[in-house]
Design a protein around this motif. Structure first.
Motif, PDB file in Angstrom:
ATOM      1  N   LEU A 197      15.947  59.310  78.682  1.00 25.45           N
ATOM      2  CA  LEU A 197      15.525  58.600  77.667  1.00 25.45           C
ATOM      3  C   LEU A 197      14.181  59.075  77.053  1.00 25.45           C
ATOM      4  CD1 LEU A 197      16.277  54.893  78.995  1.00 25.45           C
ATOM      5  CD2 LEU A 197      17.391  56.153  77.363  1.00 25.45           C
ATOM      6  N   HIS A 198      13.371  59.994  77.846  1.00 26.24           N
ATOM      7  CA  HIS A 198      12.094  60.271  77.412  1.00 26.24           C
ATOM      8  C   HIS A 198      12.170  61.458  76.617  1.00 26.24           C
ATOM      9  CE1 HIS A 198       7.927  61.935  77.575  1.00 26.24           C
ATOM     10  NE2 HIS A 198       7.584  60.575  77.738  1.00 26.24           N
ATOM     11  N   PRO A 199      11.512  61.576  75.192  1.00 22.44           N
ATOM     12  CA  PRO A 199      11.737  62.636  74.408  1.00 22.44           C
ATOM     13  C   PRO A 199      11.312  63.828  74.820  1.00 22.44           C
ATOM     14  CG  PRO A 199       9.837  61.242  73.680  1.00 22.44           C
ATOM     15  CD  PRO A 199      10.515  60.519  74.912  1.00 22.44           C
ATOM     16  N   SER A 200      10.881  64.080  76.035  1.00 20.93           N
ATOM     17  CA  SER A 200      10.287  65.483  76.636  1.00 20.93           C
ATOM     18  C   SER A 200      11.422  66.146  77.568  1.00 20.93           C
ATOM     19  CB  SER A 200       8.915  65.320  77.399  1.00 20.93           C
ATOM     20  OG  SER A 200       9.311  64.610  78.649  1.00 20.93           O
ATOM     21  N   VAL A 201      12.307  65.266  77.959  1.00 24.23           N
ATOM     22  CA  VAL A 201      13.333  65.689  78.999  1.00 24.23           C
ATOM     23  C   VAL A 201      14.459  66.332  78.406  1.00 24.23           C
ATOM     24  CG1 VAL A 201      14.628  65.046  80.999  1.00 24.23           C
ATOM     25  CG2 VAL A 201      12.339  64.254  80.536  1.00 24.23           C
ATOM     26  N   VAL A 202      15.033  67.711  78.843  1.00 25.87           N
ATOM     27  CA  VAL A 202      16.300  68.079  78.604  1.00 25.87           C
ATOM     28  C   VAL A 202      17.352  67.579  79.598  1.00 25.87           C
ATOM     29  CG1 VAL A 202      17.793  70.296  78.152  1.00 25.87           C
ATOM     30  CG2 VAL A 202      15.511  70.302  77.651  1.00 25.87           C
ATOM     31  N   PHE A 204      13.413  67.019  89.729  1.00 26.06           N
ATOM     32  CA  PHE A 204      13.223  68.306  89.231  1.00 26.06           C
ATOM     33  C   PHE A 204      13.549  68.036  87.603  1.00 26.06           C
ATOM     34  CE2 PHE A 204      14.053  69.179  93.527  1.00 26.06           C
ATOM     35  CZ  PHE A 204      13.081  70.137  93.809  1.00 26.06           C
ATOM     36  N   VAL A 205      12.447  68.360  86.735  1.00 23.63           N
ATOM     37  CA  VAL A 205      12.525  68.140  85.289  1.00 23.63           C
ATOM     38  C   VAL A 205      12.622  69.436  84.582  1.00 23.63           C
ATOM     39  CG1 VAL A 205      11.461  66.600  83.444  1.00 23.63           C
ATOM     40  CG2 VAL A 205      11.691  65.767  85.697  1.00 23.63           C
ATOM     41  N   VAL A 206      13.422  69.568  83.756  1.00 28.52           N
ATOM     42  CA  VAL A 206      13.168  70.801  82.541  1.00 28.52           C
ATOM     43  C   VAL A 206      13.136  69.934  81.314  1.00 28.52           C
ATOM     44  CG1 VAL A 206      14.808  72.463  81.510  1.00 28.52           C
ATOM     45  CG2 VAL A 206      15.686  71.781  83.643  1.00 28.52           C
ATOM     46  N   LEU A 207      11.845  70.592  80.875  1.00 28.46           N
ATOM     47  CA  LEU A 207      11.099  69.853  79.595  1.00 28.46           C
ATOM     48  C   LEU A 207      11.621  70.776  78.266  1.00 28.46           C
ATOM     49  CD1 LEU A 207       7.586  69.881  80.747  1.00 28.46           C
ATOM     50  CD2 LEU A 207       9.297  67.907  80.492  1.00 28.46           C
ATOM     51  N   ILE A 208      11.732  69.958  77.182  1.00 31.56           N
ATOM     52  CA  ILE A 208      11.998  70.609  75.958  1.00 31.56           C
ATOM     53  C   ILE A 208      10.945  71.481  75.567  1.00 31.56           C
ATOM     54  CG2 ILE A 208      11.829  69.942  73.425  1.00 31.56           C
ATOM     55  CD1 ILE A 208      13.697  67.411  74.383  1.00 31.56           C
ATOM     56  N   ASP A 209      11.251  72.754  74.987  1.00 31.95           N
ATOM     57  CA  ASP A 209      10.020  73.683  74.558  1.00 31.95           C
ATOM     58  C   ASP A 209       8.770  73.022  74.051  1.00 31.95           C
ATOM     59  OD1 ASP A 209      11.442  75.889  75.394  1.00 31.95           O
ATOM     60  OD2 ASP A 209      12.359  76.342  73.564  1.00 31.95           O
ATOM     61  N   GLN A 210       8.731  72.214  73.078  1.00 31.62           N
ATOM     62  CA  GLN A 210       7.458  71.714  72.642  1.00 31.62           C
ATOM     63  C   GLN A 210       6.704  70.866  73.564  1.00 31.62           C
ATOM     64  OE1 GLN A 210      10.639  71.769  71.731  1.00 31.62           O
ATOM     65  NE2 GLN A 210      10.932  70.765  69.531  1.00 31.62           N
ATOM     66  N   TYR A 227      11.472  54.687  90.861  1.00 31.14           N
ATOM     67  CA  TYR A 227      10.853  55.788  89.995  1.00 31.14           C
ATOM     68  C   TYR A 227      10.419  56.841  90.812  1.00 31.14           C
ATOM     69  CZ  TYR A 227       6.063  55.315  91.960  1.00 31.14           C
ATOM     70  OH  TYR A 227       5.060  55.584  92.809  1.00 31.14           O
ATOM     71  N   PRO A 228      10.395  58.309  90.269  1.00 32.38           N
ATOM     72  CA  PRO A 228      10.525  59.359  91.368  1.00 32.38           C
ATOM     73  C   PRO A 228       8.962  59.562  91.578  1.00 32.38           C
ATOM     74  CG  PRO A 228      10.756  59.906  88.913  1.00 32.38           C
ATOM     75  CD  PRO A 228      10.785  58.460  88.973  1.00 32.38           C
ATOM     76  N   ARG A 229       8.717  59.344  92.775  1.00 28.00           N
ATOM     77  CA  ARG A 229       7.350  59.627  93.248  1.00 28.00           C
ATOM     78  C   ARG A 229       6.899  61.049  93.137  1.00 28.00           C
ATOM     79  NH1 ARG A 229       5.394  54.946  96.208  1.00 28.00           N
ATOM     80  NH2 ARG A 229       6.956  53.382  96.091  1.00 28.00           N
ATOM     81  N   LYS A 230       7.810  61.907  93.283  1.00 30.48           N
ATOM     82  CA  LYS A 230       7.505  63.292  93.114  1.00 30.48           C
ATOM     83  C   LYS A 230       8.442  63.906  91.989  1.00 30.48           C
ATOM     84  CE  LYS A 230       7.147  64.079  98.232  1.00 30.48           C
ATOM     85  NZ  LYS A 230       7.352  64.866  99.368  1.00 30.48           N
ATOM     86  N   ILE A 231       7.474  64.517  91.154  1.00 30.38           N
ATOM     87  CA  ILE A 231       8.133  65.178  89.871  1.00 30.38           C
ATOM     88  C   ILE A 231       7.698  66.756  89.883  1.00 30.38           C
ATOM     89  CG2 ILE A 231       7.946  65.486  87.377  1.00 30.38           C
ATOM     90  CD1 ILE A 231       8.109  62.548  87.156  1.00 30.38           C
ATOM     91  N   GLN A 232       8.688  67.730  89.773  1.00 32.85           N
ATOM     92  CA  GLN A 232       8.376  68.959  89.745  1.00 32.85           C
ATOM     93  C   GLN A 232       8.919  69.547  88.371  1.00 32.85           C
ATOM     94  OE1 GLN A 232       9.245  71.351  93.139  1.00 32.85           O
ATOM     95  NE2 GLN A 232       9.146  73.103  92.178  1.00 32.85           N
ATOM     96  N   PHE A 233       8.231  70.008  87.576  1.00 30.52           N
ATOM     97  CA  PHE A 233       8.719  70.914  86.491  1.00 30.52           C
ATOM     98  C   PHE A 233       9.209  72.065  86.751  1.00 30.52           C
ATOM     99  CE2 PHE A 233       5.294  67.644  84.741  1.00 30.52           C
ATOM    100  CZ  PHE A 233       6.128  66.794  84.196  1.00 30.52           C
ATOM    101  N   VAL A 234      10.622  72.336  86.216  1.00 28.61           N
ATOM    102  CA  VAL A 234      11.170  73.590  86.489  1.00 28.61           C
ATOM    103  C   VAL A 234      11.700  74.175  85.040  1.00 28.61           C
ATOM    104  CG1 VAL A 234      11.291  73.143  88.828  1.00 28.61           C
ATOM    105  CG2 VAL A 234      13.249  72.250  87.271  1.00 28.61           C
ATOM    106  N   PRO A 235      12.095  75.583  85.083  1.00 26.98           N
ATOM    107  CA  PRO A 235      12.725  75.941  83.924  1.00 26.98           C
ATOM    108  C   PRO A 235      14.394  75.690  84.407  1.00 26.98           C
ATOM    109  CG  PRO A 235      12.327  77.813  85.329  1.00 26.98           C
ATOM    110  CD  PRO A 235      11.615  76.475  86.020  1.00 26.98           C
ATOM    111  N   LEU A 236      15.138  75.816  83.130  1.00 30.42           N
ATOM    112  CA  LEU A 236      16.560  75.101  83.430  1.00 30.42           C
ATOM    113  C   LEU A 236      17.290  76.123  84.446  1.00 30.42           C
ATOM    114  CD1 LEU A 236      18.559  73.400  81.539  1.00 30.42           C
ATOM    115  CD2 LEU A 236      19.153  75.547  80.529  1.00 30.42           C
ATOM    116  N   GLU A 237      16.944  77.380  84.462  1.00 25.38           N
ATOM    117  CA  GLU A 237      17.530  78.397  85.440  1.00 25.38           C
ATOM    118  C   GLU A 237      17.359  78.086  86.952  1.00 25.38           C
ATOM    119  OE1 GLU A 237      16.103  79.124  82.334  1.00 25.38           O
ATOM    120  OE2 GLU A 237      14.868  80.385  83.554  1.00 25.38           O
ATOM    121  N   PHE A 238      16.340  77.276  87.025  1.00 20.79           N
ATOM    122  CA  PHE A 238      15.945  76.849  88.511  1.00 20.79           C
ATOM    123  C   PHE A 238      16.941  76.019  89.273  1.00 20.79           C
ATOM    124  CE2 PHE A 238      13.900  74.023  91.519  1.00 20.79           C
ATOM    125  CZ  PHE A 238      13.193  74.941  92.398  1.00 20.79           C
TER     126      PHE A 238
END
Ligand code: ATP
Ligand code: MG
Length: 563
Positions: A469-474, A493-499, A525-536
């Motif tokens: 639901l958050h605009p940053s998340v792919v 593990f979160v994949v972000l929109i480029d912007q 809620y996720p106590r841990k969050i790691q930003f990763v690229p889509l291929e991860f």
């Protein structure tokens, strides 16, 4: 007697998909189109009728006879999306030869594993797959015949097209209907949660029972055109094969051999008269991103009116966004390689975004407790299908015989529940869900993926949908991570929109956590969050996220870090 297509579906004692379906439509005077085929790169197009497939499959049957391939033998098929795939498949079914389709992405080792496991006597492949097979041929002693579709045949193999040329144009075999429970297909599961399992289907479990999936979910009938983007090696591709043809609809086939591109998918929808689309949630998640949105506006679909998704859970936000772009809803449906569609969003009742809909017509699907009794409204349990007396004509028969064991027996996960002298046998799907007061089913997760944090059970899908639901998340993948106090905590593990990739990660992490606390029960809620690229994110070849692999990695690295 009414044909099965018009009548209430009942299990016949004997059936042959080639005779009862293909020849039935072929005999109609209106020369119905069975397939609209487009080659890779769109340089060639062919419209092929049921008469064509009826004729060609007779010839394939004659060819199989001449090659000494007998009823009950198994054929491993690794052929891309060319018409020969369907000619061979229908020919094999006509002859009682068991087909075991697999994806062109298999390695030599996978091919060896499948040929040995299935004790195949025939291998059919395109040039590339035959080359892989030949490298392991000595380890596959059961295979007597190798047929190559297209390209210059490798030494020691027969060219499919050249061999078929030698079979007279009007050659035919006798119509034989086989016992409903004799084996027809061997599929491998996707391998999302472990090594793929070998699933055996009989003459009716897929070939006939998929009529209900076709009518109620795909909304097919003569004149409708179905495009299912799944690769030929997956059970889901068979859903469209049997579904479309059971209803006399046209199967649209695009011989795509490249990695998925939302733009290409939209271009095909724009250029061809496809009415029903079936795609994976991964595809829809890409279709709602900005670039695809702009392309859609300039190239709207020519005839699309009905969208479906299956294979993974579909986030409600994606359904809303696709609706805003196209005005269409995505009708999520749930099923397994082991079954036909078990539940889905059918016409006649409004969809609830995020829900898998209701049990499909005639499917005795329920959610049950550990003891085998049905759960109360809102309570989590395992999705299960009542298979009490599958030998009776009135019982649901859209389910596999079992996983094939090495000694040729089959077995499935079942639960027997006895109360007050009443005995129920359930097939256990291995997936957890809840039912709401109106009978809609809500996916929680695969049983092994459900997180247990301080005694709370948390389904990954709900957390992933909240993040979406958050605009940053792919997209995201949610798993458990070890924690000294809570045992397990939720990690995303979160994949972000480029912007959004350049914003401060610590503050975005905090923002996402607050966002989840606000939009779902705070303990999830996720106590841990790691930003990763889509291929991860590890995926099966069909694109499903393998949370079990992520979990293994996470537990290994966290445990190591503590040492
Ligand atoms: P394996 O059994 O080898 O681990 P797999 O279960 O992914 O792989 P498939 O038979 O292709 O193999 O997929 C069926 C599974 O996919 C279901 O059991 C379920 O977990 C998931 N699935 C399918 N459709 C849906 C859906 N609409 N919503 C949520 N999950 C779905
Ligand atoms: Mg499975």
């Amino acid at each position: 007697m009414a044909h099965f297509y018009d009548a209430v579906l009942q299990r016949p004692d004997r059936f042959n998909f080639a005779v009862d379906v293909i020849d039935y439509w072929a005999a109609r005077p209106d020369d119905l189109e069975a397939m609209y085929w487009v080659s890779k790169g769109e340089s060639q197009k062919r419209s092929l009728t049921f008469k064509y497939f009826s004729r060609q499959s007779h010839r394939v049957s004659v060819l199989l006879q001449r090659l000494g391939i007998k009823e009950g033998e198994t054929m491993v098929m690794i052929v891309p999306r060319v018409p020969a795939w369907w000619e061979i498949a229908v020919g094999a079914i006509r002859s009682g030869v068991i087909i075991s389709p697999a994806t062109t992405l298999l390695t030599e080792k996978d091919i060896q594993y499948r040929c040995v496991k299935s004790k195949a006597s025939v291998f059919v492949g395109d040039g590339a797959s035959v080359a892989k097979f030949l490298a392991v041929r000595d380890a596959c002693p059961s295979v007597r015949t190798v047929l190559q579709v297209g390209d210059v045949p490798h030494p020691g193999t027969d060219s499919f097209y050249a061999s078929l040329e030698l079979v007279e144009a009007d050659a035919s075999v006798e119509d034989v209907r086989r016992d409903w429970n004799s084996p027809a297909l061997l599929y491998f599961t996707s391998g999302t949660s472990g090594p793929p399992k070998m699933v055996r289907h009989n003459q009716v479990s897929y070939p006939l029972a998929l009529t209900t999936t076709a009518k109620s979910w795909y909304q097919l009938a003569p004149g409708k055109v179905l495009w299912n983007t799944a690769e030929q090696g997956w059970g889901k591709a068979s859903w469209s094969f049997f579904s479309a043809w059971n209803c006399g609809a046209t199967l649209f086939v695009y011989d795509d051999r490249e990695a998925f591109s939302p733009r290409r998918l939209l271009r095909i929808l724009h250029r061809y008269p496809i009415t029903t689309l079936c795609a994976a949630p991964l595809a829809y998640r890409q279709l709602v991103l900005q670039e695809a949105k702009s392309y859609y506006k300039e190239h709207p679909p020519m005839a699309l009116s009905h969208c479906t998704a299956a294979g993974e859970a579909l986030n409600d936000e994606v359904i809303r966004q696709w609706n805003a772009i196209s005005g269409m809803e995505i009708r999520d449906g749930y099923g397994q390689t082991e079954s036909v569609l078990l539940c889905g969003n059918f016409s006649g009742f409004p969809i609830r975004p995020g829900s898998m809909g209701k049990p499909a017509p005639t499917v005795p699907l329920s959610i049950i407790n550990i003891d085998g009794s049905e759960t109360a409204v809102g309570e989590e349990g395992e999705m299960a299908v009542l298979i009490d007396d599958i030998s009776s004509k009135n019982e649901f028969f859209g389910i596999f015989d079992g996983y094939l064991n090495d000694d040729n027996t089959v077995s499935r996960r079942e639960k027997i529940f006895t109360k007050n002298g009443e005995r129920k046998v359930w097939y256990l799907t291995g997936d957890k869900a809840r039912r709401d007061a109106d009978g809609y089913l809500w996916f929680v997760g695969r049983s092994d993926d459900v997180i247990n944090s301080s005694g709370y059970r948390i389904g990954p899908f709900e957390v992933e949908s909240t993040l979406k639901l958050h605009p940053s998340v792919v997209e995201s993948a949610v798993i458990s991570s070890p924690d000294p106090i809570r045992g397990e905590v939720v990690k995303a593990f979160v994949v972000l929109i480029d912007q959004w990739k350049d914003v401060n990660q610590d503050s975005l992490r905090k923002e996402l956590q607050d966002f989840c606390k606000k939009n779902a029960a705070p303990y999830k809620y996720p106590r841990k969050i790691q930003f990763v690229p889509l291929e991860f994110l590890p995926r099966t070849v069909s694109g499903k996220i393998q949370r079990n692999l992520l979990r293994k990695m996470e537990w290994k690295s966290e445990t190591k870090a503590k040492l």
